[in-house]
Scaffold this motif. Sequence first.
Motif, PDB file in Angstrom:
ATOM      1  N   ALA A 157       0.815  -1.217   0.000  1.00  0.00           N
ATOM      2  CA  ALA A 157       0.000   0.000   0.000  1.00  0.00           C
ATOM      3  C   ALA A 157       0.850   1.269   0.000  1.00  0.00           C
ATOM      4  CB  ALA A 157      -0.950  -0.015   1.184  1.00  0.00           C
ATOM      5  N   SER A 158       1.709   1.404   1.001  1.00  0.00           N
ATOM      6  CA  SER A 158       2.525   2.612   1.109  1.00  0.00           C
ATOM      7  C   SER A 158       3.567   2.689  -0.004  1.00  0.00           C
ATOM      8  CB  SER A 158       3.226   2.657   2.470  1.00  0.00           C
ATOM      9  OG  SER A 158       2.291   2.764   3.507  1.00  0.00           O
ATOM     10  N   MET A 159       4.144   1.530  -0.362  1.00  0.00           N
ATOM     11  CA  MET A 159       5.182   1.535  -1.378  1.00  0.00           C
ATOM     12  C   MET A 159       4.614   1.821  -2.771  1.00  0.00           C
ATOM     13  SD  MET A 159       7.753   1.320   0.421  1.00  0.00           S
ATOM     14  CE  MET A 159       8.981   1.276  -0.862  1.00  0.00           C
ATOM     15  N   ILE A 160       3.372   1.408  -3.009  1.00  0.00           N
ATOM     16  CA  ILE A 160       2.742   1.746  -4.279  1.00  0.00           C
ATOM     17  C   ILE A 160       2.498   3.249  -4.361  1.00  0.00           C
ATOM     18  CG2 ILE A 160       0.540   1.587  -5.523  1.00  0.00           C
ATOM     19  CD1 ILE A 160       0.523  -1.382  -4.914  1.00  0.00           C
ATOM     20  N   LEU A 161       2.107   3.843  -3.229  1.00  0.00           N
ATOM     21  CA  LEU A 161       1.954   5.295  -3.185  1.00  0.00           C
ATOM     22  C   LEU A 161       3.276   5.976  -3.510  1.00  0.00           C
ATOM     23  CD1 LEU A 161       0.365   7.871  -2.559  1.00  0.00           C
ATOM     24  CD2 LEU A 161       0.934   7.533  -0.137  1.00  0.00           C
ATOM     25  N   LYS A 162       4.344   5.464  -2.920  1.00  0.00           N
ATOM     26  CA  LYS A 162       5.677   6.028  -3.159  1.00  0.00           C
ATOM     27  C   LYS A 162       6.077   5.860  -4.621  1.00  0.00           C
ATOM     28  CE  LYS A 162      10.535   5.486  -1.783  1.00  0.00           C
ATOM     29  NZ  LYS A 162      11.079   5.177  -3.124  1.00  0.00           N
ATOM     30  N   GLN A 163       5.997   4.620  -5.109  1.00  0.00           N
ATOM     31  CA  GLN A 163       6.452   4.349  -6.467  1.00  0.00           C
ATOM     32  C   GLN A 163       5.573   5.036  -7.497  1.00  0.00           C
ATOM     33  OE1 GLN A 163       9.271   2.666  -6.438  1.00  0.00           O
ATOM     34  NE2 GLN A 163       9.562   3.016  -8.627  1.00  0.00           N
ATOM     35  N   GLY A 164       4.266   5.028  -7.239  1.00  0.00           N
ATOM     36  CA  GLY A 164       3.350   5.684  -8.161  1.00  0.00           C
ATOM     37  C   GLY A 164       3.614   7.166  -8.265  1.00  0.00           C
ATOM     38  N   SER A 165       3.930   7.790  -7.136  1.00  0.00           N
ATOM     39  CA  SER A 165       4.229   9.223  -7.136  1.00  0.00           C
ATOM     40  C   SER A 165       5.484   9.514  -7.954  1.00  0.00           C
ATOM     41  CB  SER A 165       4.420   9.718  -5.698  1.00  0.00           C
ATOM     42  OG  SER A 165       3.248   9.532  -4.939  1.00  0.00           O
ATOM     43  N   LEU A 166       6.504   8.660  -7.789  1.00  0.00           N
ATOM     44  CA  LEU A 166       7.743   8.845  -8.544  1.00  0.00           C
ATOM     45  C   LEU A 166       7.509   8.679 -10.045  1.00  0.00           C
ATOM     46  CD1 LEU A 166      10.355   6.926  -6.354  1.00  0.00           C
ATOM     47  CD2 LEU A 166      10.109   9.394  -6.622  1.00  0.00           C
ATOM     48  N   LEU A 167       6.788   7.629 -10.378  1.00  0.00           N
ATOM     49  CA  LEU A 167       6.554   7.356 -11.794  1.00  0.00           C
ATOM     50  C   LEU A 167       5.740   8.466 -12.450  1.00  0.00           C
ATOM     51  CD1 LEU A 167       5.790   3.552 -11.489  1.00  0.00           C
ATOM     52  CD2 LEU A 167       7.870   4.607 -12.366  1.00  0.00           C
ATOM     53  N   PHE A 168       4.731   8.940 -11.737  1.00  0.00           N
ATOM     54  CA  PHE A 168       3.921  10.023 -12.283  1.00  0.00           C
ATOM     55  C   PHE A 168       4.766  11.283 -12.477  1.00  0.00           C
ATOM     56  CE2 PHE A 168       0.913  13.551 -12.114  1.00  0.00           C
ATOM     57  CZ  PHE A 168      -0.022  13.134 -13.054  1.00  0.00           C
ATOM     58  N   THR A 169       5.680  11.539 -11.545  1.00  0.00           N
ATOM     59  CA  THR A 169       6.542  12.719 -11.643  1.00  0.00           C
ATOM     60  C   THR A 169       7.456  12.626 -12.863  1.00  0.00           C
ATOM     61  OG1 THR A 169       6.523  12.970  -9.241  1.00  0.00           O
ATOM     62  CG2 THR A 169       8.232  14.154 -10.438  1.00  0.00           C
ATOM     63  N   TRP A 170       8.085  11.458 -13.048  1.00  0.00           N
ATOM     64  CA  TRP A 170       8.963  11.288 -14.206  1.00  0.00           C
ATOM     65  C   TRP A 170       8.171  11.375 -15.513  1.00  0.00           C
ATOM     66  CZ3 TRP A 170      13.791  12.174 -13.834  1.00  0.00           C
ATOM     67  CH2 TRP A 170      14.518  11.819 -12.699  1.00  0.00           C
ATOM     68  N   ALA A 171       6.977  10.793 -15.516  1.00  0.00           N
ATOM     69  CA  ALA A 171       6.141  10.876 -16.713  1.00  0.00           C
ATOM     70  C   ALA A 171       5.731  12.316 -16.992  1.00  0.00           C
ATOM     71  CB  ALA A 171       4.894   9.998 -16.541  1.00  0.00           C
ATOM     72  N   TYR A 172       5.410  13.050 -15.943  1.00  0.00           N
ATOM     73  CA  TYR A 172       5.025  14.453 -16.115  1.00  0.00           C
ATOM     74  C   TYR A 172       6.208  15.273 -16.621  1.00  0.00           C
ATOM     75  CZ  TYR A 172       2.678  18.896 -15.275  1.00  0.00           C
ATOM     76  OH  TYR A 172       2.095  20.123 -15.437  1.00  0.00           O
ATOM     77  N   ALA A 173       7.411  14.918 -16.164  1.00  0.00           N
ATOM     78  CA  ALA A 173       8.606  15.612 -16.643  1.00  0.00           C
ATOM     79  C   ALA A 173       8.774  15.419 -18.149  1.00  0.00           C
ATOM     80  CB  ALA A 173       9.843  15.104 -15.904  1.00  0.00           C
ATOM     81  N   THR A 174       8.554  14.172 -18.608  1.00  0.00           N
ATOM     82  CA  THR A 174       8.662  13.905 -20.049  1.00  0.00           C
ATOM     83  C   THR A 174       7.560  14.610 -20.821  1.00  0.00           C
ATOM     84  OG1 THR A 174       9.653  11.739 -19.589  1.00  0.00           O
ATOM     85  CG2 THR A 174       8.732  12.085 -21.792  1.00  0.00           C
ATOM     86  N   LYS A 175       6.349  14.600 -20.267  1.00  0.00           N
ATOM     87  CA  LYS A 175       5.241  15.297 -20.927  1.00  0.00           C
ATOM     88  C   LYS A 175       5.528  16.794 -21.028  1.00  0.00           C
ATOM     89  CE  LYS A 175       0.308  16.266 -20.586  1.00  0.00           C
ATOM     90  NZ  LYS A 175      -0.947  16.053 -19.823  1.00  0.00           N
ATOM     91  N   SER A 176       6.102  17.350 -19.953  1.00  0.00           N
ATOM     92  CA  SER A 176       6.444  18.776 -19.962  1.00  0.00           C
ATOM     93  C   SER A 176       7.516  19.071 -20.999  1.00  0.00           C
ATOM     94  CB  SER A 176       6.922  19.213 -18.572  1.00  0.00           C
ATOM     95  OG  SER A 176       5.910  19.029 -17.611  1.00  0.00           O
ATOM     96  N   ALA A 177       8.485  18.161 -21.125  1.00  0.00           N
ATOM     97  CA  ALA A 177       9.538  18.351 -22.121  1.00  0.00           C
ATOM     98  C   ALA A 177       8.986  18.248 -23.534  1.00  0.00           C
ATOM     99  CB  ALA A 177      10.645  17.316 -21.907  1.00  0.00           C
ATOM    100  N   ALA A 178       7.976  17.376 -23.713  1.00  0.00           N
ATOM    101  CA  ALA A 178       7.412  17.165 -25.054  1.00  0.00           C
ATOM    102  C   ALA A 178       6.790  18.436 -25.623  1.00  0.00           C
ATOM    103  CB  ALA A 178       6.380  16.043 -25.011  1.00  0.00           C
TER     104      ALA A 178
END
Length: 427
Positions: free
Chosen positions: A215-236
């Motif tokens: 539960a907690s680790m999915i929150l952690k990992q999901g937050s990281l993944l969303f951040t990296w994805a948002y970074a790529t979307k912002s760069a696009a």
Amino acid sequence: MDTAYIGRLGKEPLAALGVCTSIFYICFYGFLATKTATTSLVASASSNEEAKLVTSTSLQLGVAAGLSVLLFLCFRGPKCLGMMGIPATSDIYPHALTYLSTRCLSAPFFLLITVAEGALRGLGDTRIPLLASMATAFTMATLEPLLMFALGWHIRGSAAEMGLSQVSGALVYSYYLRKRFSSSSAEKSKDADDNVDKSMLTKSGIIAAIVKANASMILKQGSLLFTWAYATKSAAKFGAAQVAAHQVALSFWMVFAYILDAVSVSAQILLSKARTRKSVDEVRSVTKYMTSVAVIQGLIITLIIAGLAPYVPSFFTTDEAVIAQLKTLLPVLSMQQVLISLTFVVEALAAGGSQFTLLGVGTALSALAAITLMANATSVLEIWTRGILAMFIGRFASAGIGVLNVNGLLPKLKFTYSRKGEAKKEE
């Protein structure tokens, strides 16, 4: 390696790789929490039979998750690309769709590898993961130029090579895990039977434990993944040259991130064992030693990246616009390495101390701050110097609180240790 080869195809395929990589991070790495949970359950297993039951159940969950990812990307891949800022009218779209639809076929194998590595960490075995990594690297090095250029598959060849390399790694894990547990089953002892009776661990119990730990680790990992994805979307949104530069920088960053993160495995295991022995002095000694190692290796990597920075851009691409962007990004990457190294190690120490809730909530808040900053970024450079930097500062701070707690240095959360090995909260 795939970034270097695809960079030879042009900036559009390279940008497509960056977008697809972010999608795969979200879909694949969201299940890394299962690896963490599996490591803890296997390490605490009271017998070989119990460890075998945990491993087999976790592997089944991993493969099932991989099949769900495969089906999702097969049917919703174009929609995912659109959400990442790559519409069907974009020059990047055909390259991205080709890569995405080919590589997603390996999802079950990738997640099998992920869970198997977690099980072997719990068993204290680093030899098999090394062999699997060597098999994966050999397959990549052999097949990539063959499929991409000799057969003319181009970006599809790179995706196929990545998938086949994961199949080879999964085969290595499957062979050695079967061999390991087959031999251990033949050597069952009375002590093992007694331990199984005491634990009464069932498959449903393992699944419940994994889900709870996740539960907690999915929150952690999901937050990281969303951040990296948002970074790529912002760069696009800044164009092909900037998102291509972002992808090269991220790939180069990941190489050293894996090196820095290797120490984190030792940090988590050492602190977990220290807590098992309930020695606060040993916990503090491990913390001090591992943070010192983190600083030293961060400084070393900083110097290495600074030395390589002038030569890296031309290695990955020949596009002048991308090279110009990279020349501004790479010095920033080098200056962040000490912080990144400390963050990885401190998070591992916090995980070893079972501070999962704090890690999950802290990372989610850090991701929120990072995304807010990236929303206002006007260049890829600002994405890295504002958003990504803020994310690591927040992660380091929240994990640091957890480590202080484990070390008994927070007045309201101190722990005393009984002789029988149970940590008790002070009133």
